[in-house]
Design an enzyme around this catalytic site. Structure first.
Site: not given
Length: 652
Positions: A190, A268, A320, A338, A416-417
Site C-alpha cells: 500500500h 486499489h 476497492e 480516501c 481510514c476514511c
C-alpha cells in the site's frame, strides 16, 4: 536535474478561512470531529466498532497489559488523527488539544524499539515477522502516515519529539531497504511512504529520505517481481486468508510494470492515487520528466475514463479498485472517501507542476461532492463508500450491495476514511492558492485572507465568496509591496459565461486567458478590488455512451455541485421518475436545509404503480403522470430521513 516547480502552495499558516460556507466545516472539524475521533480512538463511542489504536500504543509502550487489537495497519488511524491535529494547530492554536497530542506522542516514543522500528502489530503480535509480508501487512504504509503526522505537528508547534521518532524510524527503514547488497529490494503493498518521505525530506533537509522515496518508486514493478519473490518465500501464506493463496495480482498493487511504463489507472484506487502523488512530488523535486509524463498519462486515463461525476474513483467493491475504462456502475460503486482525498492530493501536486485549470476543476469536484458528502452534518457519522444510487432494501438484502450504506456510520473497524476527512479539511487552507515569482493563482473560491511572499515583495489578499451557491467572488488587495504582478483566477470548466471588473470597471475583456486561468496584471495597491462573476446555470449532464450504466439518464449540476433526488422529497421508487431535458428548471434557496442551500425544482414524469397488482410484466402502455421534483446537493444527501437516493435520472 533541476526541480520542476512552476508554483508552490501558500502555507497553511499564511492563509485564514473566513467563509459563510466553509467556516462552519472548519469549526465543525476543530470543535466536534477531532474530539469525537479522539474518543473513538480510545474506544469510548457507545455502539461503535472499537479502534484499539490508543490501547495498542499503550501496551507496546509497557504502560498496559494486553494483546494487540484491530487490523494490522491500525496505527495509521492514530497517525492521521495526529496529522489533523497538527494542521488544526497551525491555524488555531489550542493548548488543551496540544496537551492531549503531546501525551499520546510521549506514549508513541516509549513504544519505539531501540533500533527505531515502530509498528505496534509487529512489536506486540508477530515480532519475528517484521518486513516478511510487505504485500499484505503495510508496515511502510503505517510508517508513512506517522511521518506525515510528525511533519504536520512539527510545523504547528516546533516540537521535534515525534519528528525525531520518525526520523529514527526512517533511518531504520533506510538500513533495511535499498539496492545495496544485503538490503531488502522491495516496497510496500500500500503506497504512502513514498509521498511521506518527500515531506520528511522537506522538513529536515536530509536528502537520504528523498533518495529512499525515489528508490521505492523506481523499484516498483521491476522484474523479477518483488511481490512474487516474497510470496514464494512465505510459501504462499496469506496474512488475511490465514492459509495459502495463489500468487499476487500485481495490477492490484500497481506493481505489474515499472511506474514510468504504466498507462492506465488500475488496482486499489487509494494506493494508486497515493503513488501518483508521490510520483508528482519526485518529478517536482528531481526534475524527472519521465515521471511527469507518466503522471499526465495516468491522470488523463483516470479523469477521462474512470472518474464519477462526483469526483469519486474506484468502481468496484472487489478490492476497492478501478475495474476498466467506462465501467462506472452507480449502485455497486465503491468510490471510497480516501480515494477522492488522494485524488485531491494528486491534483494539488500537479498544480505545482503545471497551472492547468483541469487540475483545479477535479480538486473542486471531489471536494464539494464526495469528500463533503462523506461526513454528516453533525461531524459524528461517516461514509466509507459513496454511491450514486441507493436502495436501502437492496443494501440490506443483496450481498453484492452490503457495502453500500444508506446512512453514515459512527466508526469503522477499518477507519481510514474519518481521520482522512479530518486531515484534509483541517489543511484546506493550503489548497486555495499557489504562487511563483510574479503570479498568485487562486484555485478554490473560499473566503479569507492570504499573506503571500513573492520575489518582488509581499501581497496580502482578502477573498470574499458566496460559493458554492453563487458565483460572485471579490478579491481585495489589503496590502502590497510587490509591484507589477499577476493575479490569476481559475475559470471552472463548468462555467460557460463569466465577467470581471477591476475597481468597478469592466475588465473581462482585458484579462489574459491561459490554461483555464484569467490573469489580471497590474501594480496592485491597497484597496484595489477584482470582482469575478461566474454564471451558475443549471446544467443537464449526460455521460459518454460507453458508460453503459448511464444510458438514457442525465444528471443535474449547478456550479461545482452535483445534485441528486432523495426519497424524502420525491417519494419512493426514484427509478420510475424521468425528467424532460428541455423543461424549465429553477434554482431556489431552501430554508429548510442548512447554509441557505440552493435546490433544483422542476417538472418530471412518474410511471404509475397502479393497476399492477401481482403482475410482474405486461404489455407497455403510457401511464406516466406529471409530478414535481426536487433535487438537493449530493453532499447533503442522507442527513434527513433515510431512504432512496439517485444521481443519474431517467431522461424523458
Amino acid at each position: 536535474m533541476d526541480k520542476i516547480i512552476t508554483s508552490q502552495p501558500v502555507s497553511i499558516k499564511n492563509v485564514t478561512v473566513s467563509d459563510p460556507f466553509w467556516s462552519e466545516y472548519v469549526e465543525l472539524v476543530r470543535n466536534t470531529v477531532i474530539p469525537y475521533q479522539w474518543e473513538a480512538l480510545n474506544d469510548r463511542i457507545p455502539d461503535a466498532e472499537p479502534s484499539f489504536a490508543v490501547k495498542n500504543f499503550k501496551i507496546a509502550a509497557g504502560l498496559e497489559n494486553g494483546e494487540f487489537g484491530g487490523l494490522v495497519f491500525q496505527d495509521s488511524d492514530m497517525a492521521k488523527w495526529l496529522e489533523a491535529v497538527g494542521y488544526s494547530l497551525q491555524s488555531h492554536p489550542d493548548p488543551k488539544l496540544e496537551e492531549i497530542a503531546d501525551g499520546i506522542i510521549d506514549i508513541i516514543e516509549k513504544a519505539q524499539q531501540p533500533d527505531g522500528y515502530l509498528d505496534t502489530y509487529f512489536i506486540l503480535k508477530e515480532p519475528g515477522k517484521k518486513w516478511t509480508n510487505l504485500h499484505e501487512c503495510h508496515e511502510l504504509y503505517v510508517a508513512g502516515h506517522m511521518m506525515e503526522a510528525a511533519v504536520a505537528y512539527y510545523k504547528a508547534t516546533g516540537k521535534r519529539k515525534l519528528l525525531d521518532v520518525m526520523c529514527r524510524f526512517a533511518d531504520n527503514i533506510d538500513s533495511v531497504f535499498g539496492p545495496e547488497p544485503g538490503k531488502l529490494q522491495g516496497y510496500d503493498g500500500h503506497q504512502e511512504i513514498e509521498l511521506a518521505l518527500v515531506k520528511l525530506y522537506e522538513a529536515t533537509g536530509n536528502e537520504k529520505y528523498l533518495k529512499l522515496s525515489k528508490y521505492f518508486i523506481d523499484e516498483r514493478g521491476k522484474e523479477p517481481n518483488f511481490f512474487i519473490k516474497e510470496w514464494e518465500r512465505r510459501g504462499g501464506y496469506s496474512h488475511w486468508a490465514k492459509g495459502q493463496l495463489p500468487s499476487p495480482e500485481l495490477e492490484y498493487n500497481q506493481a505489474h510494470k515499472p511506474v514510468r511504463l504504466q498507462e492506465a489507472a488500475v488496482g486499489h484506487s487509494v494506493r494508486a492515487v497515493y503513488m501518483y502523488t508521490a510520483m508528482a512530488d519526485l518529478a517536482r523535486e528531481t526534475g524527472d520528466q519521465s515521471l511527469l509524463d507518466a503522471c499526465k498519462r495516468l491522470w488523463n486515463n483516470m479523469i477521462n475514463k474512470q472518474m464519477y461525476i462526483t469526483g469519486g474513483i474506484g468502481s468496484t467493491h472487489h478490492g476497492e479498485a478501478f475495474s476498466f475504462d467506462y465501467d462506472l456502475p452507480n449502485d455497486t460503486v465503491y468510490a471510497e472517501s480516501c480515494a477522492s482525498i488522494g485524488l485531491i492530493f494528486f491534483a494539488h501536486r500537479m498544480l505545482q507542476l503545471e497551472q492547468l485549470g483541469e487540475y483545479g476543476d477535479v480538486m473542486e469536484r471531489a471536494l464539494y461532492n464526495t469528500v463533503l458528502g462523506a461526513m454528516s452534518r453533525d461531524g459524528r457519522h461517516f461514509f466509507y463508500v459513496n454511491p450514486l444510487e441507493v436502495w436501502p432494501e437492496a443494501s440490506e438484502k443483496n450481498p453484492g450491495k452490503h457495502h453500500v450504506k444508506p446512512v453514515r456510520q459512527k466508526w469503522f473497524g477499518c477507519a481510514c476514511c474519518p481521520p482522512n476527512i479530518a486531515r484534509l479539511l483541517t489543511s484546506l487552507n493550503q489548497y486555495i492558492y499557489s504562487y511563483n515569482q510574479n503570479t498568485v493563482y487562486t484555485h478554490l473560491y473560499i473566503g479569507g485572507e492570504a499573506d503571500i511572499g513573492l520575489a518582488a515583495g509581499n501581497i496580502k489578499l482578502k477573498q470574499e465568496s458566496s460559493y458554492p451557491w453563487d458565483g460572485r467572488i471579490k478579491m481585495t488587495v489589503a496590502a502590497s509591496t510587490a509591484g507589477d504582478i499577476s493575479l490569476a483566477f481559475r475559470i471552472p470548466g463548468w462555467c460557460k459565461n463569466w465577467s470581471a471588473s477591476v475597481n468597478g470597471r469592466k475588465a473581462d475583456g482585458v484579462a489574459k486567458l491561459k490554461n483555464g486561468y484569467a490573469f489580471f496584471t497590474d501594480n496592485w495597491k491597497a484597496g484595489d478590488e477584482i470582482e469575478l462573476c461566474l454564471d451558475m446555470n443549471i446544467d443537464i449532464i449526460h455521460a459518454n455512451p460507453k458508460v453503459r450504466a448511464n444510458a438514457g439518464r442525465v444528471a443535474i449540476q449547478r456550479g461545482p455541485l452535483v445534485y441528486c433526488l432523495e426519497e424524502v422529497d420525491n417519494g419512493g421508487i426514484l427509478s420510475a421518475i424521468s425528467i424532460d431535458v428541455n423543461s424549465q428548471l429553477s434554482a431556489q434557496t431552501d430554508e429548510s436545509l442548512t447554509q441557505g442551500a440552493v435546490v433544483i425544482k422542476g417538472k418530471a414524469f412518474r410511471t404509475g404503480e397502479e393497476n399492477w397488482e401481482d403482475v410482474l410484466y405486461k404489455t407497455y402502455s403510457d401511464n406516466e403522470k406529471e409530478v414535481d421534483f426536487k433535487a438537493v446537493p449530493y453532499f447533503m444527501w442522507g442527513n434527513r430521513k433515510p431512504g432512496e437516493m439517485l444521481v443519474w435520472i431517467l431522461r424523458k
